[in-house]
Enzyme design. Sequence first.
Site, PDB file in Angstrom:
ATOM      1  N   ILE A 100       0.854  -1.325  -0.022  1.00 26.20           N
ATOM      2  CA  ILE A 100      -0.064   0.082   0.047  1.00 26.20           C
ATOM      3  C   ILE A 100       0.862   1.270   0.089  1.00 26.20           C
ATOM      4  O   ILE A 100       0.576   2.235  -0.625  1.00 26.20           O
ATOM      5  CB  ILE A 100      -0.631  -0.179   1.064  1.00 26.20           C
ATOM      6  CG1 ILE A 100      -1.703  -1.371   1.511  1.00 26.20           C
ATOM      7  CG2 ILE A 100      -1.884   1.168   1.068  1.00 26.20           C
ATOM      8  CD1 ILE A 100      -2.226  -1.756   0.216  1.00 26.20           C
ATOM      9  N   GLU A 101       1.662   1.107   0.733  1.00 26.27           N
ATOM     10  CA  GLU A 101       2.771   2.301   1.070  1.00 26.27           C
ATOM     11  C   GLU A 101       3.565   2.647  -0.171  1.00 26.27           C
ATOM     12  O   GLU A 101       3.736   3.640  -0.601  1.00 26.27           O
ATOM     13  CB  GLU A 101       3.847   2.102   2.176  1.00 26.27           C
ATOM     14  CG  GLU A 101       2.831   2.375   3.618  1.00 26.27           C
ATOM     15  CD  GLU A 101       2.546   3.741   3.762  1.00 26.27           C
ATOM     16  OE1 GLU A 101       3.082   4.636   3.031  1.00 26.27           O
ATOM     17  OE2 GLU A 101       1.856   4.233   4.737  1.00 26.27           O
ATOM     18  N   SER A 102       4.211   1.609  -0.926  1.00 26.44           N
ATOM     19  CA  SER A 102       5.062   2.163  -2.121  1.00 26.44           C
ATOM     20  C   SER A 102       5.306   0.998  -3.114  1.00 26.44           C
ATOM     21  O   SER A 102       6.118   0.915  -4.017  1.00 26.44           O
ATOM     22  CB  SER A 102       6.787   2.018  -1.293  1.00 26.44           C
ATOM     23  OG  SER A 102       6.895   0.627  -0.727  1.00 26.44           O
TER      24      SER A 102
END
Length: 458
Positions: A100-102
Amino acid sequence: MPNLASSSDAAAPSPLQTAEPSSRSIVQLSAPRDLWERIRRGAAMPTLDNDLVRDREQWYANRPDYIERMTERSRKYLFHIVEELELRNMPTELALLPFIESAFNPQAVSSAKAAGMWQFMPATGKHFDLKQNIFRDDRRDVLASTRAALDYLQRLYAMFGDWHLALAAYNWGEGNVQRAIARNTKAGLPGNYESLRMPAETRLYVPKLQAVKNIVFDPDLYGSKVPVIPNHPYFDSVTIHRDIDVTLAAKLADVALDDFKSLNPSMSRPVILAAGTPQILLPWDNAEIFQKNLAHYKGQLATWTAWVAPKTLHPKDAAQMVGMSESELRQVNTIPPRMLIKTGSTLLVHRKENGRDVNERIADTGAVSFAPEIVLRRVTVKAGKKDTVSSIATKYKVSAENVAQWNKLSSVKASFKPGQSVVLMLPGKKTAQATRTSTTKAAAKSSQAKAATKSKKK
């Protein structure tokens, strides 16, 4: 690519855990078939089931190429993250958070300057001891950033007692979540994740994680294919005791340079400083190859080193002092045009064959700062009565030696005749000031002359 759900590939057994056994599930006697099964077994977060989750499920399911790229990228890092989560007795589905982040890209940088797999902001990274200097950015480091992210998540869970709220705080900040809960409490409303008012990004944050979890846990249900990731380490950590060029380290490990950089993404320069980065990550089988080749290597390990500017310098002068071309010095140190290198700045320069390794202080704190280059312009002013080289120098805040040189005078004690043209080399702002001063004086003299003429006529 084989379907995760239908794959029967065997994997090496996982290492023994040293943490206290979890009470959240029945003890499994057989080793997980792959890493996805291992994550399933340790999943412990409450399930979120709403329209936003279903919307994100559809979004990911409609992008099979994106899922494949993310999961292929994750295979280098996922085993380590799961190991760390199990050691801390944390829910193993948190290993999916970098999706989700990167998208599991350790070089990812957001518009807000968050960086790395776990997307740490600069200030938050420093708070969790992620060093950021000209040689490395630990927000991108696989081991350091994972340690910091799990420290942060544990702290947030201890603060809120709820994983959904902890994740919202990881994305939005704990202060914002606390204030949102306080507003709901004051209004007599629930303080859970789904009830809080929050930005759209945070509102979708947990649904995204839940959607990815649902798909990788049961890809057939969503018509998706997820690459199998074996349940054994991808990399090993190797200690280095001397500075070494990145290209040489990759060569000695028999690893492609891009693969080496993907495991050691925090390094932003062509040399690894042992005092600041005492260990490197290598594919499991290549770690032993590197150590053997290093032991037999007789050449120079590092051709780069750090150099501290003794004073503020033009890049051309700094390059001359370290024996490099100006263009190369600018390129390797990313020196912008029309900038001076300030005193105390640390630059990367060529290392002499018998040069020393960089010390820990410079390796940990090395920084470079610049000052705008001052462009001097030629200005001519009129000398007043009793003006000398020294008085002109004092008036315009320049050295008497320079005033004498600009006007081809042999002594700083020389005097000017009234009205004599004096050449000065002044910075832009001072140039404008000098121009305004001389213009004002000329205008004043003109006004005085006109007044005198009118007086005579009268």
